[in-house]
Enzyme design. Structure first.
Site, mmCIF file in Angstrom:
data_model
loop_
_atom_site.group_PDB
_atom_site.id
_atom_site.type_symbol
_atom_site.label_atom_id
_atom_site.label_comp_id
_atom_site.label_asym_id
_atom_site.label_seq_id
_atom_site.Cartn_x
_atom_site.Cartn_y
_atom_site.Cartn_z
ATOM 1 N N ALA A 22 0.836 -1.210 0.000
ATOM 2 C CA ALA A 22 0.000 0.000 0.000
ATOM 3 C C ALA A 22 0.868 1.256 0.000
ATOM 4 O O ALA A 22 0.575 2.218 -0.726
ATOM 5 C CB ALA A 22 -0.931 -0.010 1.207
ATOM 6 N N THR A 125 2.893 -5.830 14.948
ATOM 7 C CA THR A 125 3.561 -6.840 15.774
ATOM 8 C C THR A 125 2.515 -7.861 16.194
ATOM 9 O O THR A 125 1.375 -7.484 16.493
ATOM 10 C CB THR A 125 4.205 -6.243 17.047
ATOM 11 O OG1 THR A 125 4.494 -7.317 17.961
ATOM 12 C CG2 THR A 125 3.304 -5.249 17.766
ATOM 13 N N ASP A 127 2.503 -9.295 18.905
ATOM 14 C CA ASP A 127 2.373 -9.252 20.376
ATOM 15 C C ASP A 127 1.199 -8.395 20.864
ATOM 16 O O ASP A 127 0.747 -8.552 21.984
ATOM 17 C CB ASP A 127 3.668 -8.718 21.002
ATOM 18 C CG ASP A 127 4.871 -9.577 20.675
ATOM 19 O OD1 ASP A 127 4.673 -10.766 20.351
ATOM 20 O OD2 ASP A 127 6.006 -9.062 20.735
ATOM 21 N N MET A 169 3.422 -16.929 21.916
ATOM 22 C CA MET A 169 4.369 -15.814 22.003
ATOM 23 C C MET A 169 3.701 -14.577 22.623
ATOM 24 O O MET A 169 2.590 -14.646 23.122
ATOM 25 C CB MET A 169 4.910 -15.489 20.616
ATOM 26 C CG MET A 169 5.992 -16.426 20.164
ATOM 27 S SD MET A 169 6.675 -15.851 18.592
ATOM 28 C CE MET A 169 8.260 -16.663 18.616
ATOM 29 N N GLU A 187 -9.179 -24.369 29.446
ATOM 30 C CA GLU A 187 -9.616 -24.538 30.827
ATOM 31 C C GLU A 187 -8.860 -23.616 31.782
ATOM 32 O O GLU A 187 -9.293 -23.373 32.909
ATOM 33 C CB GLU A 187 -9.408 -25.999 31.272
ATOM 34 C CG GLU A 187 -10.498 -26.950 30.836
ATOM 35 C CD GLU A 187 -10.707 -26.990 29.338
ATOM 36 O OE1 GLU A 187 -9.717 -27.163 28.605
ATOM 37 O OE2 GLU A 187 -11.861 -26.834 28.899
ATOM 38 N N ARG A 247 1.311 -32.536 28.973
ATOM 39 C CA ARG A 247 2.017 -32.563 27.690
ATOM 40 C C ARG A 247 2.141 -31.121 27.192
ATOM 41 O O ARG A 247 1.149 -30.382 27.179
ATOM 42 C CB ARG A 247 1.236 -33.389 26.668
ATOM 43 C CG ARG A 247 1.303 -34.879 26.942
ATOM 44 C CD ARG A 247 2.697 -35.422 26.625
ATOM 45 N NE ARG A 247 2.740 -36.868 26.631
ATOM 46 C CZ ARG A 247 3.039 -37.637 27.657
ATOM 47 N NH1 ARG A 247 3.301 -37.084 28.834
ATOM 48 N NH2 ARG A 247 3.073 -38.940 27.548
ATOM 49 N N HIS A 253 7.743 -19.743 16.791
ATOM 50 C CA HIS A 253 7.679 -18.935 15.563
ATOM 51 C C HIS A 253 6.626 -19.402 14.567
ATOM 52 O O HIS A 253 6.321 -18.676 13.614
ATOM 53 C CB HIS A 253 9.058 -18.900 14.891
ATOM 54 C CG HIS A 253 10.058 -18.131 15.693
ATOM 55 N ND1 HIS A 253 10.721 -18.680 16.759
ATOM 56 C CD2 HIS A 253 10.470 -16.848 15.613
ATOM 57 C CE1 HIS A 253 11.516 -17.773 17.293
ATOM 58 N NE2 HIS A 253 11.385 -16.653 16.613
ATOM 59 N N GLN A 255 3.656 -19.377 14.962
ATOM 60 C CA GLN A 255 2.577 -18.372 15.002
ATOM 61 C C GLN A 255 2.832 -17.182 14.102
ATOM 62 O O GLN A 255 1.922 -16.508 13.660
ATOM 63 C CB GLN A 255 2.455 -17.792 16.414
ATOM 64 C CG GLN A 255 1.834 -18.691 17.397
ATOM 65 C CD GLN A 255 2.377 -18.352 18.768
ATOM 66 O OE1 GLN A 255 1.691 -17.720 19.538
ATOM 67 N NE2 GLN A 255 3.590 -18.744 19.057
HETATM 68 P P1 ADP Z 1 9.678 -4.804 17.673
HETATM 69 O O1 ADP Z 1 9.732 -3.576 16.868
HETATM 70 O O2 ADP Z 1 8.974 -5.930 16.974
HETATM 71 O O3 ADP Z 1 9.175 -4.556 19.077
HETATM 72 P P2 ADP Z 1 12.433 -4.935 18.703
HETATM 73 O O4 ADP Z 1 12.065 -4.566 20.093
HETATM 74 O O5 ADP Z 1 13.441 -6.000 18.513
HETATM 75 O O6 ADP Z 1 11.168 -5.391 17.825
HETATM 76 O O7 ADP Z 1 12.925 -3.614 17.986
HETATM 77 C C1 ADP Z 1 13.291 -3.634 16.634
HETATM 78 C C2 ADP Z 1 14.486 -2.742 16.433
HETATM 79 O O8 ADP Z 1 14.140 -1.400 16.767
HETATM 80 C C3 ADP Z 1 15.682 -3.054 17.316
HETATM 81 O O9 ADP Z 1 16.441 -4.126 16.822
HETATM 82 C C4 ADP Z 1 16.439 -1.740 17.247
HETATM 83 O O10 ADP Z 1 17.127 -1.637 16.035
HETATM 84 C C5 ADP Z 1 15.290 -0.735 17.239
HETATM 85 N N1 ADP Z 1 15.071 -0.253 18.618
HETATM 86 C C6 ADP Z 1 14.576 -0.938 19.660
HETATM 87 N N2 ADP Z 1 14.605 -0.200 20.782
HETATM 88 C C7 ADP Z 1 15.141 0.973 20.443
HETATM 89 C C8 ADP Z 1 15.478 2.170 21.174
HETATM 90 N N3 ADP Z 1 15.237 2.269 22.471
HETATM 91 N N4 ADP Z 1 16.036 3.194 20.493
HETATM 92 C C9 ADP Z 1 16.286 3.108 19.156
HETATM 93 N N5 ADP Z 1 16.021 2.001 18.432
HETATM 94 C C10 ADP Z 1 15.444 0.950 19.045
HETATM 95 O O1 F6P Z 2 7.854 -9.521 18.900
HETATM 96 C C1 F6P Z 2 7.422 -10.624 18.151
HETATM 97 C C2 F6P Z 2 8.010 -11.893 18.708
HETATM 98 O O2 F6P Z 2 7.559 -12.963 17.900
HETATM 99 C C3 F6P Z 2 7.725 -12.170 20.183
HETATM 100 O O3 F6P Z 2 6.435 -12.691 20.387
HETATM 101 C C4 F6P Z 2 8.822 -13.130 20.528
HETATM 102 O O4 F6P Z 2 9.125 -13.120 21.900
HETATM 103 C C5 F6P Z 2 9.981 -12.590 19.723
HETATM 104 O O5 F6P Z 2 9.420 -11.857 18.639
HETATM 105 C C6 F6P Z 2 10.910 -13.639 19.184
HETATM 106 O O6 F6P Z 2 11.962 -12.986 18.592
HETATM 107 P P1 F6P Z 2 13.002 -13.651 17.596
HETATM 108 O O7 F6P Z 2 12.257 -13.946 16.336
HETATM 109 O O8 F6P Z 2 14.055 -12.626 17.440
HETATM 110 O O9 F6P Z 2 13.451 -14.913 18.255
#
Ligand code: ADP
Ligand code: F6P
Length: 323
Positions: A22, A125, A127, A169, A187, A247, A253, A255
């Site tokens: 897009a 994301t 999450d 995750m 449950e 179990r 991943h 997901q």
């Molecule tokens: P997501 O965006 O899925 O939450 P991450 O937390 O791994 O994934 O962040 C993705 C990327 O964003 C990081 O690898 C880094 O390059 C950048 N990033 C994360 N935190 C910060 C921060 N506090 N300041 C600047 N860049 C950041």
């Molecule tokens: O942020 C997305 C996510 O899939 C989380 O749910 C999980 O904890 C993490 O990324 C896994 O990260 P990686 O793919 O770097 O192992």
């Protein structure tokens, strides 16, 4: 505005490709040049930037992952990393950047914006832990993948007197686990947002069979104190007293790799288009998300300053429905 770039960063999410497509198509329709940055902020730092035309984004809307690739890039958290990224943007005469990603990625987007570079974020994301969007791109598809697994586990659980645990995750957020538990008819559910005693969970699972249920399933968020590993350990240690086995299935991943469903394709598409419209209207430093069913934007400064909370009423609902 003449030249914009788009980057996907952090954990990939189903629907990211729809958002990229897009951004490219709406940008081109405005007569702009659109570029893609490969491998997240890592590619921004090294200048891994390529022009994107309509054909480059053809046939990707139905694909999970990101056609641009993504990365975790610790270097981008540093001032030097961000300055290097800015130099690459300047070298390629890029005038604005669309950042598709989650919490960390939008913190990075905010950092670039504070350095004076025009950035618009797109909330993406699995999450669902990002402030500024009720639901983020990828959540719905990841949830459906979890549900398929839970439904299958129910079938086998019904044939054996065993309890089953599914770990989903979500990092420190229990949204995926809670929604999977409600929609999957589990449950019990364990989320990081609430302390859980494994003994109570064992009681809930035992009660399910004692009450004549054919299955006993607990959904656990990976970020919970008692995650799959801890619960497995606890059940092994106390198996004789608890009287049944557990179990364990960690979905991991799996997901994240689903093909985006209609919801994520549409959310990705609408969000990507809205990001370009914001730039066209001279706005920047904002995150595009879905708020109360509408595509809306929130200042990145608010996004990074706030934490999205889990609706604890839904946790109560899950517990009542589980009986
Ligand atoms: P997501 O965006 O899925 O939450 P991450 O937390 O791994 O994934 O962040 C993705 C990327 O964003 C990081 O690898 C880094 O390059 C950048 N990033 C994360 N935190 C910060 C921060 N506090 N300041 C600047 N860049 C950041
Ligand atoms: O942020 C997305 C996510 O899939 C989380 O749910 C999980 O904890 C993490 O990324 C896994 O990260 P990686 O793919 O770097 O192992």
């Amino acid at each position: 505005m003449k030249r914009i770039a788009v980057v996907t960063s952090g954990g990939d999410a189903p629907g990211m490709n729809a958002a990229i497509r897009a951004v490219v198509k709406i940008g081109l329709a405005k007569g702009w040049d659109v570029f893609g940055v490969r491998k997240g902020y890592a590619g921004l730092i090294t200048g891994d930037i390529l022009p994107l035309g309509e054909r480059e984004v053809s046939g990707i809307i139905q694909l999970g992952g990101s056609m641009l690739g993504s990365a975790r890039c610790p270097e981008f958290k540093t001032g030097d990393g961000q300055r290097n990224a800015l130099s690459q943007l300047e070298r390629n005469s890029i005038e604005a950047l669309v950042v598709i990603g989650g919490n960390g990625s939008q913190t990075g987007a905010h950092a670039l914006s504070r350095l004076g570079f025009p950035v618009v974020g797109v909330a993406s994301t699995i999450d669902n832990d990002l402030y500024g969007s009720d639901i983020t791109i990828g959540v719905d598809t990841a949830l459906n993948v979890s549900l398929e697994a839970i439904d299958r586990l129910k079938v086998t659980a019904s044939s054996h007197h065993r309890a089953f645990l599914v770990e989903v995750m979500g990092r420190k957020c229990g949204y995926l686990a809670l929604m999977a538990a409600i929609a999957g008819g589990a449950e019990a559910v364990i989320v990081p947002e609430q302390e859980t005693d494994p003994e109570d969970v064992a009681g809930e699972l035992r009660a399910a069979y004692d009450n004549g249920k054919a299955h006993a399933i607990v959904v656990v968020a990976e970020g919970a104190r008692y995650n799959a590993e801890e619960m497995e350990h606890y059940f092994q240690e106390h198996q004789e007293r608890l009287g049944f086995e557990l179990r364990v299935t960690r979905l991991g991943h799996v997901q994240r790799g689903g093909a985006p469903g209609s919801f994520d394709r549409l959310l990705g598409t609408r969000s990507g288009a809205a990001a370009v419209e914001l730039l066209a209207n001279g706005k920047q430093g904002e995150l595009v998300g879905l708020i109360k069913g509408e595509i809306a934007s929130t200042p990145l400064s608010d996004v990074v300053a706030n934490t999205k909370t889990l609706d604890m009423h839904l946790l109560d609902l899950a517990r009542v429905l589980a009986r």
